[in-house]
Design a protein around this motif. Structure first.
Motif, PDB file in Angstrom:
ATOM      1  N   LYS A 112       0.817  -1.209   0.000  1.00 22.52           N
ATOM      2  CA  LYS A 112       0.000   0.000   0.000  1.00 22.52           C
ATOM      3  C   LYS A 112       0.852   1.261   0.000  1.00 22.52           C
ATOM      4  CE  LYS A 112      -0.663   0.123   4.949  1.00 22.52           C
ATOM      5  NZ  LYS A 112      -1.509   0.431   6.046  1.00 22.52           N
ATOM      6  N   ASP A 113       2.065   1.181   0.595  1.00 23.42           N
ATOM      7  CA  ASP A 113       2.936   2.357   0.629  1.00 23.42           C
ATOM      8  C   ASP A 113       4.366   1.920   0.937  1.00 23.42           C
ATOM      9  OD1 ASP A 113       2.966   1.865   3.418  1.00 23.42           O
ATOM     10  OD2 ASP A 113       1.385   3.356   3.772  1.00 23.42           O
ATOM     11  N   LEU A 114       5.277   2.892   0.949  1.00 20.07           N
ATOM     12  CA  LEU A 114       6.685   2.588   1.213  1.00 20.07           C
ATOM     13  C   LEU A 114       6.904   2.052   2.622  1.00 20.07           C
ATOM     14  CD1 LEU A 114       8.481   5.545  -0.583  1.00 20.07           C
ATOM     15  CD2 LEU A 114       8.478   3.128  -1.242  1.00 20.07           C
ATOM     16  N   SER A 115       6.134   2.534   3.570  1.00 19.52           N
ATOM     17  CA  SER A 115       6.250   2.049   4.941  1.00 19.52           C
ATOM     18  C   SER A 115       5.944   0.557   5.019  1.00 19.52           C
ATOM     19  CB  SER A 115       5.317   2.842   5.856  1.00 19.52           C
ATOM     20  OG  SER A 115       5.379   2.345   7.166  1.00 19.52           O
ATOM     21  N   ALA A 116       4.930   0.117   4.311  1.00 11.07           N
ATOM     22  CA  ALA A 116       4.575  -1.311   4.304  1.00 11.07           C
ATOM     23  C   ALA A 116       5.683  -2.134   3.650  1.00 11.07           C
ATOM     24  CB  ALA A 116       3.244  -1.522   3.600  1.00 11.07           C
ATOM     25  N   LEU A 117       6.277  -1.616   2.583  1.00  4.97           N
ATOM     26  CA  LEU A 117       7.395  -2.313   1.941  1.00  4.97           C
ATOM     27  C   LEU A 117       8.582  -2.396   2.902  1.00  4.97           C
ATOM     28  CD1 LEU A 117       8.720  -3.648  -0.514  1.00  4.97           C
ATOM     29  CD2 LEU A 117       9.361  -1.343  -1.296  1.00  4.97           C
ATOM     30  N   ASN A 118       8.873  -1.292   3.576  1.00  2.00           N
ATOM     31  CA  ASN A 118       9.961  -1.261   4.543  1.00  2.00           C
ATOM     32  C   ASN A 118       9.736  -2.295   5.648  1.00  2.00           C
ATOM     33  OD1 ASN A 118      12.404   0.013   5.661  1.00  2.00           O
ATOM     34  ND2 ASN A 118      11.016   0.657   7.296  1.00  2.00           N
ATOM     35  N   THR A 119       8.518  -2.394   6.147  1.00  2.00           N
ATOM     36  CA  THR A 119       8.192  -3.372   7.187  1.00  2.00           C
ATOM     37  C   THR A 119       8.398  -4.792   6.670  1.00  2.00           C
ATOM     38  OG1 THR A 119       6.625  -1.867   8.245  1.00  2.00           O
ATOM     39  CG2 THR A 119       6.335  -4.229   8.682  1.00  2.00           C
ATOM     40  N   LEU A 120       7.928  -5.066   5.467  1.00  2.00           N
ATOM     41  CA  LEU A 120       8.089  -6.408   4.898  1.00  2.00           C
ATOM     42  C   LEU A 120       9.571  -6.771   4.789  1.00  2.00           C
ATOM     43  CD1 LEU A 120       6.825  -8.928   3.514  1.00  2.00           C
ATOM     44  CD2 LEU A 120       7.070  -7.696   1.362  1.00  2.00           C
ATOM     45  N   ILE A 121      10.367  -5.851   4.289  1.00  2.00           N
ATOM     46  CA  ILE A 121      11.789  -6.144   4.102  1.00  2.00           C
ATOM     47  C   ILE A 121      12.512  -6.285   5.444  1.00  2.00           C
ATOM     48  CG2 ILE A 121      13.975  -5.174   3.282  1.00  2.00           C
ATOM     49  CD1 ILE A 121      12.366  -4.046   0.873  1.00  2.00           C
ATOM     50  N   HIS A 122      12.330  -5.305   6.343  1.00  3.37           N
ATOM     51  CA  HIS A 122      13.130  -5.266   7.562  1.00  3.37           C
ATOM     52  C   HIS A 122      12.596  -6.106   8.725  1.00  3.37           C
ATOM     53  CE1 HIS A 122      14.853  -1.831   5.397  1.00  3.37           C
ATOM     54  NE2 HIS A 122      15.956  -2.240   5.990  1.00  3.37           N
ATOM     55  N   GLU A 123      11.312  -6.392   8.718  1.00  3.27           N
ATOM     56  CA  GLU A 123      10.753  -7.154   9.833  1.00  3.27           C
ATOM     57  C   GLU A 123      10.343  -8.582   9.467  1.00  3.27           C
ATOM     58  OE1 GLU A 123       7.735  -4.900  11.910  1.00  3.27           O
ATOM     59  OE2 GLU A 123       8.954  -3.068  11.815  1.00  3.27           O
ATOM     60  N   ILE A 124      10.263  -8.867   8.168  1.00  2.74           N
ATOM     61  CA  ILE A 124       9.833 -10.203   7.737  1.00  2.74           C
ATOM     62  C   ILE A 124      10.950 -10.929   6.982  1.00  2.74           C
ATOM     63  CG2 ILE A 124       8.128 -11.531   6.415  1.00  2.74           C
ATOM     64  CD1 ILE A 124       6.899  -9.973   8.800  1.00  2.74           C
ATOM     65  N   LEU A 125      11.454 -10.317   5.905  1.00  4.00           N
ATOM     66  CA  LEU A 125      12.429 -11.002   5.054  1.00  4.00           C
ATOM     67  C   LEU A 125      13.826 -11.067   5.679  1.00  4.00           C
ATOM     68  CD1 LEU A 125      11.387  -9.599   1.542  1.00  4.00           C
ATOM     69  CD2 LEU A 125      10.763 -11.792   2.579  1.00  4.00           C
ATOM     70  N   LEU A 126      14.369  -9.928   6.059  1.00  7.98           N
ATOM     71  CA  LEU A 126      15.740  -9.908   6.598  1.00  7.98           C
ATOM     72  C   LEU A 126      15.918 -10.730   7.870  1.00  7.98           C
ATOM     73  CD1 LEU A 126      16.975  -6.285   5.828  1.00  7.98           C
ATOM     74  CD2 LEU A 126      18.028  -8.438   5.076  1.00  7.98           C
ATOM     75  N   PRO A 127      14.942 -10.773   8.778  1.00 10.87           N
ATOM     76  CA  PRO A 127      15.133 -11.584   9.987  1.00 10.87           C
ATOM     77  C   PRO A 127      15.124 -13.101   9.748  1.00 10.87           C
ATOM     78  CG  PRO A 127      13.554  -9.846  10.413  1.00 10.87           C
ATOM     79  CD  PRO A 127      13.792  -9.870   8.924  1.00 10.87           C
ATOM     80  N   HIS A 128      14.695 -13.544   8.564  1.00  7.73           N
ATOM     81  CA  HIS A 128      14.678 -14.988   8.320  1.00  7.73           C
ATOM     82  C   HIS A 128      16.101 -15.524   8.468  1.00  7.73           C
ATOM     83  CE1 HIS A 128      14.435 -18.825   6.234  1.00  7.73           C
ATOM     84  NE2 HIS A 128      13.140 -18.788   6.507  1.00  7.73           N
ATOM     85  N   PRO A 129      16.291 -16.635   9.176  1.00  8.40           N
ATOM     86  CA  PRO A 129      17.643 -17.116   9.472  1.00  8.40           C
ATOM     87  C   PRO A 129      18.488 -17.475   8.243  1.00  8.40           C
ATOM     88  CG  PRO A 129      15.968 -18.681  10.240  1.00  8.40           C
ATOM     89  CD  PRO A 129      15.251 -17.453   9.781  1.00  8.40           C
TER      90      PRO A 129
END
Length: 151
Positions: A112-129
């Protein structure tokens, strides 16, 4: 193998999946029953995998499209499966590919916006082991829409 008539039928259905057997028959110069049987055969053989509506992302509030390359730091089968499972749970990720080259995966994402993309990248994808690197490219404009497959 598909013949020329099958190819024309597939081309017509990619342009308009609502075509009736009557309309397909007119396009293909076949009777409606012949056109309908051909469509059913192509469905049964898996050439036609389904029918769907194409939505305008901006009209449903998805204003950011991005392509995200993901590189894994660990390449064991269980890590790959875990990442693939994660991708499958995220509705923002509308398609994903395994790649050759520097990145292991390419993800197509709508948010929906850049904030949502940022959350997906930094809180979902990058933390994956298994993930070691994520690189994103934000789409400025899509000047050619997803086209039908060539037949």
């Amino acid at each position: 193998m598909i013949d020329h008539t099958d190819a024309r039928l597939l081309e017509a259905l990619q342009k308009d999946a609502h075509l009736t057997a009557q309309e397909l028959g007119e396009v293909l110069n076949l009777s409606p029953s012949q056109a309908g049987r051909r469509r059913q055969r192509l469905e049964a053989e898996g050439l036609i995998q389904g029918y769907s509506a194409r939505l305008d992302p901006t009209k449903i509030g998805l204003t950011v499209q991005a392509f995200v390359q993901v590189t894994l730091g660990v390449h064991g089968p269980e890590h790959g499966r875990g990442f693939v499972t994660l991708v499958g749970t995220r509705p923002e990720i509308i398609s994903a590919w395994t790649l050759t080259g520097d990145a292991d995966y390419l993800l197509r994402i709508y948010c929906k916006d850049l904030s949502a993309l940022n959350t997906l990248i930094h809180e979902i994808l990058l933390p994956h082991p298994a993930v070691s690197r994520v690189q994103s490219q934000i789409v400025m404009d899509q000047f050619k829409r997803d086209a039908p497959l060539p037949t």
